[in-house]
Write an enzyme that holds these catalytic residues in place. Structure first.
Site, PDB file in Angstrom:
ATOM      1  N   CYS A   1      -4.710   8.802  -2.908  1.00 60.28           N
ATOM      2  CA  CYS A   1      -5.201  10.094  -2.425  1.00 60.28           C
ATOM      3  C   CYS A   1      -4.047  10.740  -1.666  1.00 60.28           C
ATOM      4  CB  CYS A   1      -6.454   9.936  -1.567  1.00 60.28           C
ATOM      5  SG  CYS A   1      -6.227   8.958  -0.082  1.00 60.28           S
ATOM      6  N   ILE A   2      -4.344  11.536  -0.649  1.00 60.07           N
ATOM      7  CA  ILE A   2      -3.296  12.324  -0.027  1.00 60.07           C
ATOM      8  C   ILE A   2      -2.335  11.487   0.816  1.00 60.07           C
ATOM      9  CG2 ILE A   2      -4.625  12.903   2.034  1.00 60.07           C
ATOM     10  CD1 ILE A   2      -3.442  15.753   1.793  1.00 60.07           C
TER      11      ILE A   2
END
Length: 537
Positions: A469-470
Site C-alpha cells: 500500500c502507500i
C-alpha cells in the site's frame, strides 16, 4: 500450510485488500486536487486583483488548463473505483480485471437506464423527476447515481467473477471465448442483471448511508473528532481507507447543492465548489472532515513527538536516529505520510498512540470550531499553501500555525514526560547498540538492501503473496516462524505487524513501492519451491 490447500481469506484480510485498492484513485485525486486548487485560486478575481501579473492571458490559459485537468479525477471518480478494485485485488491478468471493471460499470448503468425507461420514468428532463429518483448523467447515460458505493460493489463483483472465470476452459467450438476473454463476457451478463435490480434495492442503501450521515451530523462538534480519532485507530490495521472513503465520497460526509447539482461526500463537495465559478468560499460542513483537521497533528504534533524522541535518546545514539527522525518529519510535513513517525512509538507505547489518535481527532474539532476551511486530502504543507494561503484569508489559514504550535508543544511535553517517566524504549533508548543495516546493493533504486529483506522474510520459498500500500509491504507467508522481525528492523523496516499465522505487514515508508518492485524482481529470479502457491503481485 500444505500447498494443495488454498489459503483461506478472512473477512478482515478481504477488507484490508479492498482498502488498499482505494489508494490508486485516491493518489490521483490528491494530484488532481492540487492542480485544481492552484488553477482555480490563481485564476480567481481576488488573486488577480492582488497580483495583477497573474492576470496575463497566457498565465490565465495555463491556470484554466490546470483546472480542467484537475477536475478529471472528480468527474470520473466512480468508474475509476470500479476499475481500480479488480485491478488491485486480482491475482493474475490484472489488465483484464480492470477492463472488466469498466465494462461492468457501464453495463450496470445501461441496464438501470433500460429499467427506468421501461417503467416510463425516462427519458425525462424534468428536474423534479430526476431528483426524486436520484438520476444523474453518468458517462452519458441517464441512470441512478449510486456513487462510490455502487462503484465499489461493481468492483467487488467483477473481482469475484474474474477470480472464478479467468482460467475457464470452454468446449472446442467455443474455445475462442474461454480464459480471460470470458471475464468481460460474464461480467456483462451478471452486471446487466444487477442493473435491473438497482432501482429496487438502492433506496435501502441510500437510506442507510443517509442515516450514518445523520448520526455524524447529530454528533455536532464531536463528529469530526470521532472521524479523526477513528481514522488513526484503524491505520495500524490498514482499514482506515474504508472509513475515509465513506466520509469523503458518500452522503455520510454531507450533501450540498453546488452549481445547481446535488453533491454528496465531503471531498466531492469541496472539489465541486473549487471548480464552480459562482461559488465563493468553501462549506465548513465538508472541510471539517478534510485536510485542515489533520494539520495540528501533522504539522505540529508529530514533529514535536519526533523532537521529544530525539532528546530522550541516549547521547551516543542520537546521531544514529537523527536521519530516521528527520526523514519521518519530512514525510509527514511535506507528504502527509505519518507512519514513519507513528510506528516508532506504536508498538513500544500503544497508550501513547491512543493519546495521539485522540489528539488528532481533537485537532479536527478545533479547526472546525475556529471556522477554518482548508480542504483536500493530505493535511500537509502543500495543502496548507495551495488550499489555504492561495485562497485568501477567508479560509482562516493564519490560525493553522497557531494551533500547530500549540500541538507541537503539547506533544513534545507529553512524549518527553511519558518516555522518561515510564522508560519507554523509543529509538535510541534500547539497552543494546542499535543494529546497523548493511548497505544497499549496487543499482538499488530503493536505497534498501532488498536481498537481505527477502532473507529476513524467510526467503522466496516462504512467500505466498506480495503486495504493497502507500507505506507498507503486505505479505502472506507459509511459515511465520521463519520471519525475522529483528533483521527486518535492522534493514530499516519501521515496524512489523503480524495479523495472523500467515499474514503480516512490513512498514517501510515512502519508498515501499521501490522495495516491492525489487522484491518482485528477486522473486522472479529465484522462483519459489515447487510446492508453493503462486505469487500474488
Amino acid at each position: 500450510m500444505p500447498a494443495s490447500r488454498k489459503q483461506r481469506v478472512t473477512l478482515w484480510e478481504f477488507f484490508q485488500s479492498l482498502g488498499k485498492t482505494f489508494m490508486l484513485p485516491v493518489a490521483l485525486l490528491s494530484f488532481c486536487g492540487i492542480m485544481l486548487g492552484i488553477g482555480s485560486s490563481l485564476s480567481s478575481r481576488d488573486v488577480i486583483t492582488l497580483l495583477p501579473a497573474v492576470g496575463n492571458p497566457v498565465f490565465q490559459l495555463i491556470f484554466t488548463w490546470m483546472s480542467k485537468v484537475g477536475s478529471f479525477g472528480f468527474s470520473y471518480l466512480p468508474v475509476m473505483f470500479a476499475m481500480a478494485i479488480p485491478l488491485g485485488m486480482a491475482r493474475d491478468n490484472k489488465g483484464v480485471a480492470a477492463f472488466s471493471g469498466f465494462v461492468g460499470f457501464v453495463v450496470l448503468n445501461l441496464a438501470t437506464n433500460f429499467y427506468l425507461t421501461t417503467k416510463g420514468i425516462l427519458p425525462s428532463a424534468d428536474p423534479l423527476v430526476l431528483k426524486a429518483n436520484n438520476i444523474q448523467n453518468i458517462l452519458g447515460i441517464q441512470s441512478i447515481d449510486t456513487g462510490i458505493l455502487g462503484a465499489v460493489i461493481v468492483g467487488i463483483i467483477v473481482y469475484l467473477l474474474h477470480e472464478r472465470f479467468n482460467t475457464i476452459r470452454l468446449p472446442d467450438a467455443l474455445a475462442f471465448f474461454g480464459g480471460t476473454r470470458f471475464v468481460p463476457i460474464v461480467t456483462s451478463v451478471v452486471l446487466g442483471l444487477c442493473g435491473l435490480v438497482v432501482p429496487l434495492i438502492w433506496p435501502w442503501f441510500a437510506a442507510g448511508i443517509t442515516g450514518l450521515g445523520r448520526l455524524i451530523h447529530d454528533a455536532g462538534i464531536f463528529g469530526p473528532m470521532i472521524f479523526g480519532t477513528g481514522e488513526r485507530l484503524l491505520l495500524p490495521f490498514g482499514l482506515q481507507h474504508i472509513l475515509v472513503a465513506i466520509i469523503r465520497f458518500t452522503e455520510a460526509g454531507g450533501t450540498l447543492d453546488v452549481c445547481g447539482r446535488e453533491v454528496s461526500g465531503a471531498l466531492t463537495i469541496f472539489q465541486a465548489q473549487l471548480s464552480c465559478p459562482t461559488t465563493h468560499g468553501f462549506a465548513e460542513s465538508a472541510t471539517q472532515f478534510l485536510s485542515q483537521g489533520k494539520m495540528p497533528a501533522f504539522l505540529g504534533g508529530l514533529p514535536g513527538a519526533a523532537l521529544a524522541m530525539y532528546h530522550c535518546a541516549k547521547p551516543e545514539n542520537r546521531h544514529k536516529i537523527k536521519g530516521l527522525l528527520i526523514s519521518g518529519v519530512v514525510a509527514c510535513v511535506v507528504g502527509g505520510t505519518t507512519e514513519p513517525i507513528e510506528f516508532l512509538f506504536l508498538f513500544v507505547a500503544p497508550v501513547l498512540y491512543l493519546l495521539h489518535a485522540v489528539l488528532t481527532g481533537l485537532g479536527f474539532t478545533v479547526m472546525s470550531l475556529l471556522g477554518v476551511t482548508i480542504g483536500n486530502t493530505d493535511g500537509n504543507i502543500i495543502d496548507f499553501v495551495v488550499f489555504g494561503i492561495l485562497h485568501g484569508t477567508a479560509t482562516k489559514w493564519y490560525l493553522v500555525p497557531v494551533v500547530a504550535a500549540i500541538w507541537f508543544v503539547g506533544y513534545y511535553a507529553i512524549f518527553r514526560f511519558a518516555i522518561t517517566r515510564f522508560n519507554i524504549k523509543t529509538p535510541g533508548r534500547e539497552s543494546d547498540a542499535l543494529p546497523v543495516a548493511t548497505p544497499a546493493r549496487s543499482g538499488s533504486k530503493s536505497g534498501y538492501n532488498v536481498p537481505e529483506i527477502l532473507t529476513a522474510l524467510g526467503g522466496a520459498a516462504n512467500i505466498i503473496t506480495l503486495d504493497n500500500c502507500i507505506t507498507r509491504l503486505r505479505l502472506s507467508v507459509h511459515d511465520m516462524s521463519r520471519v525475522d522481525d529483528a533483521q527486518l528492523k535492522a534493514h530499516r523496516a519501521i515496524g512489523v505487524v503480524h495479523l495472523n499465522e500467515h499474514n503480516l505487514q512490513v512498514v517501510i515508508g515512502p519508498q515501499v513501492q521501490s522495495v516491492k518492485d525489487e522484491l518482485d524482481s528477486l522473486l522472479r529470479q529465484q522462483p519459489t519451491a515447487s510446492d508453493s502457491t503462486p505469487l500474488t503481485v
